[in-house]
Design a protein around this motif. Structure first.
Motif, PDB file in Angstrom:
ATOM      1  N   THR A  24       0.869  -1.408  -0.045  1.00  0.00           N
ATOM      2  CA  THR A  24       0.042  -0.060   0.061  1.00  0.00           C
ATOM      3  C   THR A  24       0.758   1.299   0.195  1.00  0.00           C
ATOM      4  OG1 THR A  24      -1.951   0.979   0.947  1.00  0.00           O
ATOM      5  CG2 THR A  24      -0.336   0.356   2.491  1.00  0.00           C
ATOM      6  N   THR A  25       0.174   2.516  -0.345  1.00  0.00           N
ATOM      7  CA  THR A  25       0.883   3.750  -0.580  1.00  0.00           C
ATOM      8  C   THR A  25       1.377   4.054   0.863  1.00  0.00           C
ATOM      9  OG1 THR A  25      -1.146   4.321  -1.795  1.00  0.00           O
ATOM     10  CG2 THR A  25       0.254   6.042  -1.361  1.00  0.00           C
ATOM     11  N   THR A  26       0.797   3.905   2.005  1.00  0.00           N
ATOM     12  CA  THR A  26       1.485   4.104   3.351  1.00  0.00           C
ATOM     13  C   THR A  26       2.837   3.451   3.476  1.00  0.00           C
ATOM     14  OG1 THR A  26      -0.473   5.367   4.199  1.00  0.00           O
ATOM     15  CG2 THR A  26       0.974   4.214   5.725  1.00  0.00           C
ATOM     16  N   GLU A  84      -7.747  19.339   0.176  1.00  0.00           N
ATOM     17  CA  GLU A  84      -6.373  18.881  -0.244  1.00  0.00           C
ATOM     18  C   GLU A  84      -5.250  19.702   0.256  1.00  0.00           C
ATOM     19  OE1 GLU A  84      -4.203  17.216  -1.719  1.00  0.00           O
ATOM     20  OE2 GLU A  84      -5.097  15.371  -2.408  1.00  0.00           O
TER      21      GLU A  84
HETATM   22  N1  LIG Z   1      -8.734   1.326   2.427  1.00  0.00           N
HETATM   23  C1  LIG Z   1      -8.141   0.820   1.737  1.00  0.00           C
HETATM   24  O1  LIG Z   1      -8.282  -0.686   1.372  1.00  0.00           O
HETATM   25  C2  LIG Z   1      -6.961   1.407   1.073  1.00  0.00           C
HETATM   26  C3  LIG Z   1      -6.629   0.779  -0.139  1.00  0.00           C
HETATM   27  C4  LIG Z   1      -5.302   1.430  -0.963  1.00  0.00           C
HETATM   28  C5  LIG Z   1      -4.578   2.505  -0.243  1.00  0.00           C
HETATM   29  N2  LIG Z   1      -5.007   2.991   1.033  1.00  0.00           N
HETATM   30  C6  LIG Z   1      -4.454   4.021   1.765  1.00  0.00           C
HETATM   31  O2  LIG Z   1      -5.183   5.176   1.587  1.00  0.00           O
HETATM   32  C7  LIG Z   1      -4.002   6.449   1.650  1.00  0.00           C
HETATM   33  C8  LIG Z   1      -4.200   7.081   0.571  1.00  0.00           C
HETATM   34  O3  LIG Z   1      -3.766   6.420  -0.517  1.00  0.00           O
HETATM   35  P1  LIG Z   1      -3.516   6.928  -2.171  1.00  0.00           P
HETATM   36  O4  LIG Z   1      -2.908   5.940  -2.754  1.00  0.00           O
HETATM   37  O5  LIG Z   1      -4.863   7.553  -2.435  1.00  0.00           O
HETATM   38  O6  LIG Z   1      -2.327   8.022  -1.920  1.00  0.00           O
HETATM   39  P2  LIG Z   1      -2.052   9.302  -2.595  1.00  0.00           P
HETATM   40  O7  LIG Z   1      -0.612   9.789  -2.344  1.00  0.00           O
HETATM   41  O8  LIG Z   1      -2.159   8.950  -4.222  1.00  0.00           O
HETATM   42  O9  LIG Z   1      -2.789  10.511  -2.151  1.00  0.00           O
HETATM   43  C9  LIG Z   1      -3.185  11.141  -0.752  1.00  0.00           C
HETATM   44  C10 LIG Z   1      -3.459  12.364  -0.994  1.00  0.00           C
HETATM   45  O10 LIG Z   1      -3.819  13.119   0.378  1.00  0.00           O
HETATM   46  C11 LIG Z   1      -3.382  14.314   0.151  1.00  0.00           C
HETATM   47  N3  LIG Z   1      -3.340  14.971   1.498  1.00  0.00           N
HETATM   48  C12 LIG Z   1      -2.293  14.610   2.263  1.00  0.00           C
HETATM   49  N4  LIG Z   1      -2.563  15.269   3.531  1.00  0.00           N
HETATM   50  C13 LIG Z   1      -3.724  15.846   3.334  1.00  0.00           C
HETATM   51  C14 LIG Z   1      -4.238  16.978   4.257  1.00  0.00           C
HETATM   52  N5  LIG Z   1      -4.069  16.930   5.563  1.00  0.00           N
HETATM   53  N6  LIG Z   1      -5.556  17.177   3.767  1.00  0.00           N
HETATM   54  C15 LIG Z   1      -6.065  16.959   2.730  1.00  0.00           C
HETATM   55  N7  LIG Z   1      -5.354  16.255   1.765  1.00  0.00           N
HETATM   56  C16 LIG Z   1      -3.960  15.689   2.315  1.00  0.00           C
HETATM   57  C17 LIG Z   1      -2.377  14.391  -0.657  1.00  0.00           C
HETATM   58  O11 LIG Z   1      -1.824  15.565  -1.049  1.00  0.00           O
HETATM   59  C18 LIG Z   1      -2.599  13.229  -1.686  1.00  0.00           C
HETATM   60  O12 LIG Z   1      -3.167  14.048  -2.909  1.00  0.00           O
HETATM   61  C19 LIG Z   1      -2.949   5.483   2.100  1.00  0.00           C
HETATM   62  O13 LIG Z   1      -2.735   5.807   3.747  1.00  0.00           O
HETATM   63  C20 LIG Z   1      -2.908   4.136   1.613  1.00  0.00           C
HETATM   64  O14 LIG Z   1      -2.036   3.457   2.109  1.00  0.00           O
HETATM   65  C21 LIG Z   1      -6.174   2.378   1.592  1.00  0.00           C
END
Ligand SMILES: NC(=O)c1ccc[n+]([C@@H]2O[C@H](COP(=O)([O-])OP(=O)(O)OC[C@H]3O[C@@H](n4cnc5c(N)ncnc54)[C@H](O)[C@@H]3O)[C@@H](O)[C@H]2O)c1
Length: 430
Positions: A163-165, A249
């Motif tokens: 995952t991204t995190t 955002e």
């Molecule tokens: N629920 C699930 O099953 C699932 C699946 C995939 C990823 N994830 C998780 O979801 C999260 C996001 O993943 P992603 O791939 O979309 O990442 P990403 O990096 O594509 O997007 C994250 C976005 O959040 C924005 N952001 C950061 N801090 C912010 C704030 N304080 N306020 C508003 N926006 C803010 C960033 O600018 C970015 O555009 C991660 O933690 C990832 O691991 C969860």
């Protein structure tokens, strides 16, 4: 509320700890249903069964223990690997699936509702199997190895991150020169994030939200915090359900994209006043805090679908509340000192996994096909340097091609002339 069985050892170094092995039959039915929708993994399984490319591998996996993960685990086993598995979130384990895996001879340590201490006990049990390859979702296994179980590095050849995190954490480790073994960022494969993060998280977050609340989405102000791959998917699905979607955002480019995609964009301080529903999905911490909560309307519902439960500041919510009660599974009502009530889903943990079943099998088919092929790649590749690697393009393309094949779609191929044309610079205006 939660309980788990004792640790059971079944001869020959096989052991497990799950909630209740009597749930195994139900788990098998769920796994069969997932498998029907995972044709790419099934095609890989047929080859793995013949070639046994993972023979001798010990896989230490920290993944959400869902029906789709069980399909992946079966394929890895078919490839000749021994697998030890723990959950990657205290609330995401499907106990029926964990029971079925235990009965199949997988060393599984996972049950829904683990405490933080139990969660890391399970992670450590996986490491006791001396993995040669790790599969992680969120990098808790990897960080435990680096911080507390460095002896495990002796046997580890490489690993993958889902995952991204997790990838963000690994890149931080790489930058700090703390990374001790090579890791493949499965999340960053096109056949992963374009589908899993966008369509998978989009749909399953709505699914989790509805299972927990059963409220109407049409006409509601639905605030999506973060317009990354997951946020885009969620915003579009919420709009499809008739909600008025507002995006928050911190990245100007993403904010602009959200505007041109037709969403309202504003800071959280403004969105807090008008939102009916808030879903954080940023991978960041403290996205919704005390100063936002006190502005929220009576009845506002808060959920998180980002990896960790830090996006909504829960200690802030607890501090503002005079009392709380659980109204139904995954739905807690907080009565605030200002007389309003706020509702928190799934303790602020991933709502799609804690309150629904995670992503649909069709997208996990591609994510986990990348996992399986990357594990095979690590087995076949000579020692790589301790860095974060992209998924090889060949694997990404293979996954896409197998998926297209499974849905009966063929596409054009480049002619020799086209290949030459796009590789050249001499030809221009004619
Ligand atoms: N629920 C699930 O099953 C699932 C699946 C995939 C990823 N994830 C998780 O979801 C999260 C996001 O993943 P992603 O791939 O979309 O990442 P990403 O990096 O594509 O997007 C994250 C976005 O959040 C924005 N952001 C950061 N801090 C912010 C704030 N304080 N306020 C508003 N926006 C803010 C960033 O600018 C970015 O555009 C991660 O933690 C990832 O691991 C969860």
């Amino acid at each position: 509320m939660y309980s788990s069985s004792v640790l059971e050892t079944v001869g020959n170094n096989m052991e497990f700890k799950v909630k209740d092995t009597a749930l195994a039959d139900q788990g098998n039915l769920l796994i069969d249903w997932a498998s029907v929708h995972m044709p790419v993994l099934n095609q890989i399984k047929q080859r793995f069964e013949k070639e046994k490319p993972l023979k001798g591998a010990v896989l230490g996996a920290c993944l959400h223990v869902t029906k789709e993960t069980a399909v992946l685990v079966q394929i890895l086993k078919a490839g000749g690997a021994k697998v030890a598995l723990c959950g990657s979130n205290p609330l995401s384990t499907q106990d029926e699936v964990a029971a079925a895996l235990a009965k199949m001879g997988i060393n599984v340590y996972a049950w829904r509702g683990e405490t933080a201490e139990e969660y890391y006990w399970c992670v450590n049990k996986v490491l006791d199997h001396k993995p040669t390859i790790t599969l992680d979702d969120g990098a808790d296994l990897i960080s435990t190895i680096h911080a507390k179980r460095t002896e495990a590095l002796k046997t580890i050849k490489g690993g993958t991150e889902e995952t991204t995190t997790g990838v963000v954490r690994l890149r931080a480790m790489e930058k700090a020169k703390a990374l001790k073994y090579p890791l493949i960022a499965v999340n960053d494969a096109y056949t992963k994030f374009l589908f899993d993060n966008r369509y998978g998280t989009g749909q399953s977050t709505i699914d989790g939200f509805l299972r927990a609340t059963s409220v109407l989405l049409a006409g509601k102000n639905f605030v999506v915090c973060g317009y990354g791959w997951c946020g885009r998917g969620l915003a579009n699905r919420a709009r499809g359900m008739g909600a008025h979607v507002i995006v928050t955002e911190v990245d100007p480019v993403k904010a602009l994209e959200a505007i041109m995609d037709g969403f309202k964009v504003m800071p959280m301080s403004e969105a807090a006043k008008i939102g009916d529903i808030f879903v954080t999905i940023t991978g960041n911490s403290g996205v919704i805090r005390k100063e936002h909560m006190i502005k929220m309307k009576n009845g506002a519902i808060l959920a998180n679908s980002g990896h960790f439960n830090v996006e909504i500041n829960i200690p802030d919510l607890e501090g503002l509340a005079t009392s709380k009660r659980t109204l139904r599974p995954n739905l807690e009502e907080y009565s605030l000192k200002n007389g309003r009530k706020l509702y928190l889903l799934a303790e602020g943990r991933l709502v799609n996994l804690a309150s629904a079943e995670g992503h649909p099998s069709e997208v996990m088919d591609m994510s986990f096909a990348n996992q399986a092929l990357c594990v095979e790649y690590l087995m076949k590749t000579r020692r790589l340097k301790p860095k974060v690697y992209n998924v090889p393009k060949k694997i990404d393309d293979t996954v896409a091609s197998l998926k297209l094949k499974s849905i009966g779609v063929t596409i054009d191929v480049l002619t020799a002339e086209q290949k030459k044309y796009i590789a050249s610079w001499e030809e221009g205006t004619v």
